[in-house]
Design a protein around this motif. Sequence first.
Motif, PDB file in Angstrom:
ATOM      1  N   TYR A 157      37.899  86.499  28.592  1.00 26.94           N
ATOM      2  CA  TYR A 157      38.842  85.863  29.526  1.00 26.94           C
ATOM      3  C   TYR A 157      38.118  84.814  30.375  1.00 26.94           C
ATOM      4  CZ  TYR A 157      43.059  85.384  32.360  1.00 26.94           C
ATOM      5  OH  TYR A 157      44.186  84.888  32.959  1.00 26.94           O
ATOM      6  N   GLY A 158      36.961  85.176  30.911  1.00 25.98           N
ATOM      7  CA  GLY A 158      36.182  84.218  31.689  1.00 25.98           C
ATOM      8  C   GLY A 158      35.699  83.050  30.849  1.00 25.98           C
ATOM      9  N   ASN A 159      35.328  83.321  29.585  1.00 27.69           N
ATOM     10  CA  ASN A 159      34.943  82.248  28.659  1.00 27.69           C
ATOM     11  C   ASN A 159      36.063  81.231  28.518  1.00 27.69           C
ATOM     12  OD1 ASN A 159      33.200  84.414  26.260  1.00 27.69           O
ATOM     13  ND2 ASN A 159      32.481  83.549  28.183  1.00 27.69           N
ATOM     14  N   TYR A 160      37.281  81.709  28.260  1.00 28.48           N
ATOM     15  CA  TYR A 160      38.405  80.800  28.041  1.00 28.48           C
ATOM     16  C   TYR A 160      38.741  80.028  29.309  1.00 28.48           C
ATOM     17  CZ  TYR A 160      38.940  83.960  24.023  1.00 28.48           C
ATOM     18  OH  TYR A 160      38.717  84.719  22.903  1.00 28.48           O
ATOM     19  N   LEU A 161      38.625  80.676  30.449  1.00 31.82           N
ATOM     20  CA  LEU A 161      38.889  80.012  31.719  1.00 31.82           C
ATOM     21  C   LEU A 161      37.875  78.898  31.968  1.00 31.82           C
ATOM     22  CD1 LEU A 161      40.695  80.088  34.266  1.00 31.82           C
ATOM     23  CD2 LEU A 161      39.060  81.716  35.251  1.00 31.82           C
ATOM     24  N   GLY A 162      36.594  79.180  31.723  1.00 33.27           N
ATOM     25  CA  GLY A 162      35.565  78.161  31.901  1.00 33.27           C
ATOM     26  C   GLY A 162      35.723  77.006  30.934  1.00 33.27           C
TER      27      GLY A 162
END
Length: 269
Positions: free
Chosen positions: A206-211
């Motif tokens: 989730y954090g990967n996609y947000l970044g």
Amino acid sequence: MSKTDGKSVRIVADNLSLGWAEVMLELTRPGITRITPLTLVIRGFDAAGVAAEVPQIRTAVDAFLKAQEKRDTENVAWTIFPQRYWDISGGDREAFFELFIESFERVQEFNPRNNRRGSYFQRLVDLNGNGKGPNQLKWMLDDYEAHPRARRTSKFQATTFDPARDHSSASLLEFPCLQQVSFTFDGSALHLNAFYATQQIARKAYGNYLGLARLGAFMANQMKLRFEQLNVFVGMAQMDVTKSHPDVLELMTVVKQHVDGARTVPVDA
């Protein structure tokens, strides 16, 4: 192992939270522990390039990560695009790059366990570290401004993987899983492509996609284009927590509530 374990999956979503949720739903199916490969297409960005999200899903993900004693979604997103530094820079990309490069050494000293070998954004803007460059994003943006009608193909890519440092026989080496990013153009729209060797879906994705979404919005803004689509290609997407763990069960209860009625159906590649 189930005959369906490791099958290829393609998911298209108009919402970042729902796209991640669909990957989790695939991986929490009986007999499934990995997807090989995973293709995830995320759309639904507003005029400023901000991704559509379901706040309740993101809150549930952060609660899960806290229970697991892992970094929250904002912290993981920062490793790919440090949004706070960009906000501080007031839209001045040269100041932004300088601020990050000068600050990263202190970041490494503060948290050497997670940042000893660099971060994804650090490799994009200072591949060799310590201000030695190259700044791959700056080169692309400067070249685009100087030659706006030139070829828009292979030169718009940047690496995060360095064989000299990253070819290792260590049994566990979590960084870098993201190998490279590239940018493609469709008229006045920009697409960001991200290539992962492996990806931990529950704890990191989730954090990967947000970044990545924020990185795409930044590049589109600087090119005076519209950020339209994020394409994520993962060689092996993994379920990195036991599916029967109470933290996972609690998370998936929230996920299923919000996916129902707004579902994007995975399509076998």
